[in-house]
Design an enzyme around this catalytic site. Structure first.
Site, PDB file in Angstrom:
ATOM      1  N   LYS A 263       1.063  -1.206  -0.102  1.00  0.00           N
ATOM      2  CA  LYS A 263       0.097   0.206  -0.074  1.00  0.00           C
ATOM      3  C   LYS A 263       0.666   1.337  -0.034  1.00  0.00           C
ATOM      4  O   LYS A 263       0.536   2.244  -0.657  1.00  0.00           O
ATOM      5  CB  LYS A 263      -0.853  -0.160   1.183  1.00  0.00           C
ATOM      6  CG  LYS A 263      -1.708   1.315   1.324  1.00  0.00           C
ATOM      7  CD  LYS A 263      -2.255   1.523   2.744  1.00  0.00           C
ATOM      8  CE  LYS A 263      -1.216   2.190   3.499  1.00  0.00           C
ATOM      9  NZ  LYS A 263      -1.469   2.736   4.862  1.00  0.00           N
ATOM     10  N   CYS A 333     -19.072   6.344   5.586  1.00  0.00           N
ATOM     11  CA  CYS A 333     -19.076   5.063   5.889  1.00  0.00           C
ATOM     12  C   CYS A 333     -17.901   4.490   6.827  1.00  0.00           C
ATOM     13  O   CYS A 333     -16.939   4.163   6.757  1.00  0.00           O
ATOM     14  CB  CYS A 333     -18.602   4.224   4.492  1.00  0.00           C
ATOM     15  SG  CYS A 333     -18.912   2.426   4.341  1.00  0.00           S
ATOM     16  N   CYS A 340     -25.622   4.962   7.248  1.00  0.00           N
ATOM     17  CA  CYS A 340     -26.068   4.427   6.103  1.00  0.00           C
ATOM     18  C   CYS A 340     -27.324   5.584   5.531  1.00  0.00           C
ATOM     19  O   CYS A 340     -27.796   5.629   4.387  1.00  0.00           O
ATOM     20  CB  CYS A 340     -26.631   3.006   6.074  1.00  0.00           C
ATOM     21  SG  CYS A 340     -25.347   2.219   6.392  1.00  0.00           S
ATOM     22  N   CYS A 343     -26.120   8.362   3.389  1.00  0.00           N
ATOM     23  CA  CYS A 343     -25.322   7.922   2.118  1.00  0.00           C
ATOM     24  C   CYS A 343     -26.385   8.054   0.983  1.00  0.00           C
ATOM     25  O   CYS A 343     -27.255   7.335   0.933  1.00  0.00           O
ATOM     26  CB  CYS A 343     -24.686   6.731   2.507  1.00  0.00           C
ATOM     27  SG  CYS A 343     -23.808   5.921   1.148  1.00  0.00           S
ATOM     28  N   CYS A 349     -26.581   0.117  -2.050  1.00  0.00           N
ATOM     29  CA  CYS A 349     -25.472  -0.775  -1.297  1.00  0.00           C
ATOM     30  C   CYS A 349     -25.973  -2.160  -0.762  1.00  0.00           C
ATOM     31  O   CYS A 349     -27.028  -2.136   0.062  1.00  0.00           O
ATOM     32  CB  CYS A 349     -25.098   0.156  -0.160  1.00  0.00           C
ATOM     33  SG  CYS A 349     -23.596  -0.849   0.907  1.00  0.00           S
TER      34      CYS A 349
END
Length: 412
Positions: A263, A333, A340, A343, A349
């Site tokens: 990463k 998130c 949620c 969102c 989702c």
């Protein structure tokens, strides 16, 4: 009664009598006992010779059959050998020309030919391309929710922690150091540690000459700060020795550094060298990709998530996806109790409302419906502007700010 004939014949001591009887229409010769014995001997001899001839004929037939069997086996083995040699010759040599076709043996001509099928579009094999449903719509919603650019990563990420006025090699080294400190650490803590390091002198030569105790005080309280002190000193020594204080310009060189994982290497290539070598997947990208169903199969670690995302995500989005999902994971998130209800992807989702707070926040009217002034038409058709005093309308709330307040209330 038998009547003796008038004539008697004597031949080789065999007396033959011709007898006549009214009961017989024809006369038959009569042989005596000695003649009968001689006849039996003659018959036995003829029978023995016949058996010998039969045995000879049978032995000849058996030998003929054995010879034919041996010849057929040799022919079959030779044909198999010829076929095998032909197969080996075809496998190890180049295809023969058309002029050499008559030279092929009958065995090779009878070999079954392989059937080769091609696609309609060409000879290239079509690879199955998988992509999650509605991912473009979900990505557009995330861009809309990240349009304000007020997440911690936007102001305290690795790109913001380096000194913009420093030389290029020093700036790249500071990007790598900030990425190493950001592992298992919030951006606020990383930014504070980088500010102290820059004031002390954040170069490879300076960190190499700093003792471990002083360096530990500078980077404290980042996660695993004792291990990171060792990694920073070892990395600085390698960079001074092999790269003149700069960082490697390849993914392989970055991964070989102590404390640098895939990463960090991909993000360093993107931020420091402006080269996209892969997707930088941290805990936020790993979590959100699994929640949105952006992976063919759920993954258990960030490295598996990176490989799964790179299989279908267009390459021109690899650099942007980390910044988008990290900020989205810091604001909406969340790892625990995600918001949620705020969102825009709550209806698409697959993980929506599964780990949300028990009391969901009702979606309010957007701020655009609560203006400070509005226009109205009078009966005469003239437009009149009515000014409205700025008051806090309970229906006009910022969903991001309200979500943060809800999170604080849940914690307390």
């Amino acid at each position: 009664m038998f009547l003796r004939s008038s004539c008697l014949l004597q031949r080789e001591h065999v007396w033959c009598f011709r007898m006549t009887s009214p009961y017989f229409s024809q006369s038959m010769p009569v042989v005596t006992r000695r003649a009968e014995k001689l006849a039996s001997c003659t018959a036995a001899a003829s029978l023995l010779s016949g058996r010998r001839d039969a045995d000879a004929r049978s032995s000849v037939a058996i030998k003929t059959e054995e010879e034919e069997t041996r010849v057929s086996q040799q022919t079959a083995s030779l044909s198999t050998l010829d076929g095998t040699q032909d197969l080996l010759q075809l496998a190890t040599t180049q295809p023969k020309l058309e002029s050499d076709a008559p030279l092929l043996s009958s065995q090779s001509r009878r070999r079954r030919k392989l059937k080769v099928e091609y696609d309609e579009g060409g000879s290239q094999v079509k690879m199955e391309h998988w992509e999650p449903p509605a991912w473009k719509t979900q990505l557009g919603h995330i861009r809309e929710m990240r349009s304000s650019r007020d997440a911690p990563v936007d102001s305290m990420g690795a790109k913001k922690c380096c000194d913009a006025e420093a030389p290029a090699n020093v700036r790249r080294f500071q990007v790598l150091v900030s990425l190493m400190l950001s592992s298992q650490t919030k951006d606020q803590v990383t930014a504070a540690a980088m500010q102290k390091l820059r004031a002390h002198g954040c170069t490879a030569e300076k960190l190499l000459s700093t003792d471990d105790k002083t360096l530990g005080k500078l980077i404290y309280p980042v996660g695993f700060w004792r291990n990171k002190v060792k990694f920073l000193k070892m990395t600085a020594a390698m960079l001074v020795k092999d790269y003149g204080g700069d960082i490697p310009d390849s993914l392989e060189g970055l991964v070989r550094l102590p404390g640098v994982g895939p990463k960090m290497a991909h993000l360093a290539m993107d931020i420091a060298w402006d080269q996209v070598s892969g997707i930088g997947v941290d805990t936020h990208v790993h979590r959100i990709s699994n929640r949105l169903g952006w992976l063919r199969k759920p993954t258990k670690n960030p490295e598996a998530t990176r490989k799964a995302l790179q299989e279908w995500l267009p390459r021109d989005l690899w650099s942007e996806i980390n910044w988008l999902l990290v900020g989205f994971g810091q604001q909406v998130c969340l790892p625990t109790n995600p918001l949620c209800s705020l969102c825009l992807n709550q209806y698409s989702c697959p993980s929506a409302h599964q780990s949300s707070p028990a009391k969901l926040l009702k979606v309010r009217s957007p701020p655009s419906l609560c203006p400070d002034a509005f226009e109205a038409k009078t009966e005469s058709g003239q437009e009149t502007v009515f000014n409205v005093e700025k008051k806090e309308d309970p229906q006009c709330v910022n969903p991001i700010t309200q979500g943060r307040k809800l999170k604080r209330n849940i914690k307390h």
